[in-house]
Design a protein around this motif. Structure first.
Motif, PDB file in Angstrom:
ATOM      1  N   UNK A  77       0.836  -1.194   0.000  1.00  0.00           N
ATOM      2  CA  UNK A  77       0.000   0.000   0.000  1.00  0.00           C
ATOM      3  C   UNK A  77       0.874   1.250   0.000  1.00  0.00           C
ATOM      4  N   UNK A  78       0.511   2.199  -0.849  1.00  0.00           N
ATOM      5  CA  UNK A  78       1.250   3.453  -0.987  1.00  0.00           C
ATOM      6  C   UNK A  78       0.376   4.644  -0.617  1.00  0.00           C
ATOM      7  N   UNK A  79       0.907   5.531   0.204  1.00  0.00           N
ATOM      8  CA  UNK A  79       0.289   6.842   0.388  1.00  0.00           C
ATOM      9  C   UNK A  79       0.567   7.641  -0.869  1.00  0.00           C
ATOM     10  N   UNK A  91      -3.143  12.668  -0.581  1.00  0.00           N
ATOM     11  CA  UNK A  91      -4.248  12.818  -1.520  1.00  0.00           C
ATOM     12  C   UNK A  91      -4.982  11.506  -1.775  1.00  0.00           C
ATOM     13  N   UNK A  92      -4.408  10.395  -1.315  1.00  0.00           N
ATOM     14  CA  UNK A  92      -5.069   9.123  -1.555  1.00  0.00           C
ATOM     15  C   UNK A  92      -4.209   7.933  -1.208  1.00  0.00           C
ATOM     16  N   UNK A  93      -4.645   6.800  -1.703  1.00  0.00           N
ATOM     17  CA  UNK A  93      -3.999   5.519  -1.453  1.00  0.00           C
ATOM     18  C   UNK A  93      -4.116   4.674  -2.707  1.00  0.00           C
ATOM     19  N   UNK A  94      -3.061   3.936  -3.038  1.00  0.00           N
ATOM     20  CA  UNK A  94      -3.118   2.879  -4.047  1.00  0.00           C
ATOM     21  C   UNK A  94      -2.485   1.641  -3.440  1.00  0.00           C
ATOM     22  N   UNK A  95      -2.982   0.482  -3.842  1.00  0.00           N
ATOM     23  CA  UNK A  95      -2.515  -0.756  -3.232  1.00  0.00           C
ATOM     24  C   UNK A  95      -2.478  -1.886  -4.252  1.00  0.00           C
ATOM     25  N   UNK A  96      -1.459  -2.730  -4.104  1.00  0.00           N
ATOM     26  CA  UNK A  96      -1.374  -3.997  -4.830  1.00  0.00           C
ATOM     27  C   UNK A  96      -1.590  -5.101  -3.816  1.00  0.00           C
ATOM     28  N   UNK A 107      -4.311  -7.862  -7.554  1.00  0.00           N
ATOM     29  CA  UNK A 107      -5.465  -6.961  -7.521  1.00  0.00           C
ATOM     30  C   UNK A 107      -4.995  -5.586  -7.085  1.00  0.00           C
ATOM     31  N   UNK A 108      -5.517  -4.559  -7.719  1.00  0.00           N
ATOM     32  CA  UNK A 108      -5.206  -3.190  -7.320  1.00  0.00           C
ATOM     33  C   UNK A 108      -6.458  -2.523  -6.773  1.00  0.00           C
ATOM     34  N   UNK A 109      -6.231  -1.540  -5.923  1.00  0.00           N
ATOM     35  CA  UNK A 109      -7.317  -0.749  -5.369  1.00  0.00           C
ATOM     36  C   UNK A 109      -6.817   0.651  -5.096  1.00  0.00           C
ATOM     37  N   UNK A 110      -7.730   1.566  -4.807  1.00  0.00           N
ATOM     38  CA  UNK A 110      -7.345   2.958  -4.584  1.00  0.00           C
ATOM     39  C   UNK A 110      -8.488   3.708  -3.938  1.00  0.00           C
ATOM     40  N   UNK A 111      -8.151   4.811  -3.342  1.00  0.00           N
ATOM     41  CA  UNK A 111      -9.133   5.811  -2.938  1.00  0.00           C
ATOM     42  C   UNK A 111      -8.468   7.181  -3.026  1.00  0.00           C
ATOM     43  N   UNK A 112      -9.302   8.201  -3.140  1.00  0.00           N
ATOM     44  CA  UNK A 112      -8.806   9.575  -3.235  1.00  0.00           C
ATOM     45  C   UNK A 112      -9.483  10.407  -2.152  1.00  0.00           C
ATOM     46  N   UNK A 124      -3.629   8.809 -12.316  1.00  0.00           N
ATOM     47  CA  UNK A 124      -2.169   8.968 -12.416  1.00  0.00           C
ATOM     48  C   UNK A 124      -1.449   8.051 -11.445  1.00  0.00           C
ATOM     49  N   UNK A 125      -1.938   8.001 -10.200  1.00  0.00           N
ATOM     50  CA  UNK A 125      -1.309   7.134  -9.196  1.00  0.00           C
ATOM     51  C   UNK A 125      -1.460   5.667  -9.577  1.00  0.00           C
ATOM     52  N   UNK A 126      -2.640   5.284 -10.068  1.00  0.00           N
ATOM     53  CA  UNK A 126      -2.875   3.907 -10.477  1.00  0.00           C
ATOM     54  C   UNK A 126      -1.974   3.525 -11.655  1.00  0.00           C
ATOM     55  N   UNK A 127      -1.779   4.434 -12.589  1.00  0.00           N
ATOM     56  CA  UNK A 127      -0.909   4.148 -13.733  1.00  0.00           C
ATOM     57  C   UNK A 127       0.533   3.929 -13.286  1.00  0.00           C
ATOM     58  N   UNK A 128       1.024   4.774 -12.385  1.00  0.00           N
ATOM     59  CA  UNK A 128       2.396   4.628 -11.877  1.00  0.00           C
ATOM     60  C   UNK A 128       2.542   3.304 -11.130  1.00  0.00           C
ATOM     61  N   UNK A 129       1.559   2.979 -10.284  1.00  0.00           N
ATOM     62  CA  UNK A 129       1.594   1.715  -9.561  1.00  0.00           C
ATOM     63  C   UNK A 129       1.605   0.545 -10.537  1.00  0.00           C
ATOM     64  N   UNK A 130       0.725   0.571 -11.517  1.00  0.00           N
ATOM     65  CA  UNK A 130       0.620  -0.512 -12.493  1.00  0.00           C
ATOM     66  C   UNK A 130       1.934  -0.725 -13.232  1.00  0.00           C
ATOM     67  N   UNK A 131       2.538   0.356 -13.720  1.00  0.00           N
ATOM     68  CA  UNK A 131       3.819   0.238 -14.418  1.00  0.00           C
ATOM     69  C   UNK A 131       4.874  -0.392 -13.514  1.00  0.00           C
ATOM     70  N   UNK A 132       4.936   0.069 -12.257  1.00  0.00           N
ATOM     71  CA  UNK A 132       5.917  -0.463 -11.311  1.00  0.00           C
ATOM     72  C   UNK A 132       5.666  -1.945 -11.041  1.00  0.00           C
TER      73      UNK A 132
END
Length: 195
Positions: A77-79, A91-96, A107-112, A124-132
């Motif tokens: 999980x990333x802040x 500004x939110x959270x993204x998670x793998x 599975x990915x998830x997020x909130x803003x 934008x955050x989801x795209x960066x997470x996905x690429x990584x």
């Protein structure tokens, strides 16, 4: 140093856009407790998430759960922080989520947070997470990522599409989810390999 085969200090970035500042994706810390409580006061966020963060104690426990996820490697999980002069604001959270590290799916998830909506933070955050994710786990059998949301969460549907997650199918409601859902997929190779 690594934990669960993953570097301890992963920091990702998304460039600034006309709609908003650059984004920094980093691990959650206990210093983020107040920002978490503030984010979870938003009734829109609470409507789409299963767990609440009503106070500082709950926020510290939530951050600890994210740390444990990193240690085990099954929940990363990333802040998401908006980079601004003199600091930044969560500004939110993204998670793998990868409960089966050798399996083909994640599975990915997020909130803003409410203050950051409408500025492209989530896609934008989801795209960066996905690429990584696809770069980091390329040699470990990861073939695709799933993204799920309730059918009536049209904002999440738009985020999924903007980040390249194609609609796959409707999922029937299964507790604890009260409504049907959408399943979106993004393949590491751009699509399923023909059999």
């Amino acid at each position: 140093m690594t934990t669960g085969g993953i570097a301890r200090q992963v920091v990702l970035r998304a460039a600034a856009t006309a709609a908003g500042p650059a984004l920094l994706l980093r691990r959650w810390t206990t210093a983020d407790a107040d920002a978490l409580v503030e984010a979870y006061r938003d009734p829109v966020l609470r409507a789409w998430t299963r767990l609440g963060v009503p106070d500082a104690g709950a926020a510290v426990r939530w951050v600890e759960a994210q740390r444990t996820g990193w240690e085990g490697g099954g929940r990363l999980s990333f802040a998401v922080v908006e980079e601004e002069p003199g600091g930044g604001r969560v500004a939110g959270n993204v998670v793998l989520k990868r409960p089966e590290p050798a399996g083909p799916a994640g599975e990915v998830g997020y909130w803003t947070a409410a203050h950051a909506r409408g500025r492209g933070v989530a896609p934008r955050a989801l795209q960066v997470l996905t690429d990584w994710v696809f770069e980091t786990f390329a040699g470990q059998g990861l073939e695709y990522l799933e993204l799920m949301h309730q059918v009536d969460n049209t904002a999440s549907c738009r985020v999924a599409e903007k980040a390249g997650y194609g609609f796959e199918r409707v999922l029937p409601a299964v507790p604890p989810f009260p409504r049907d859902g959408h399943l979106h997929l993004r393949w590491a190779t751009g699509g399923p390999v023909p059999g």
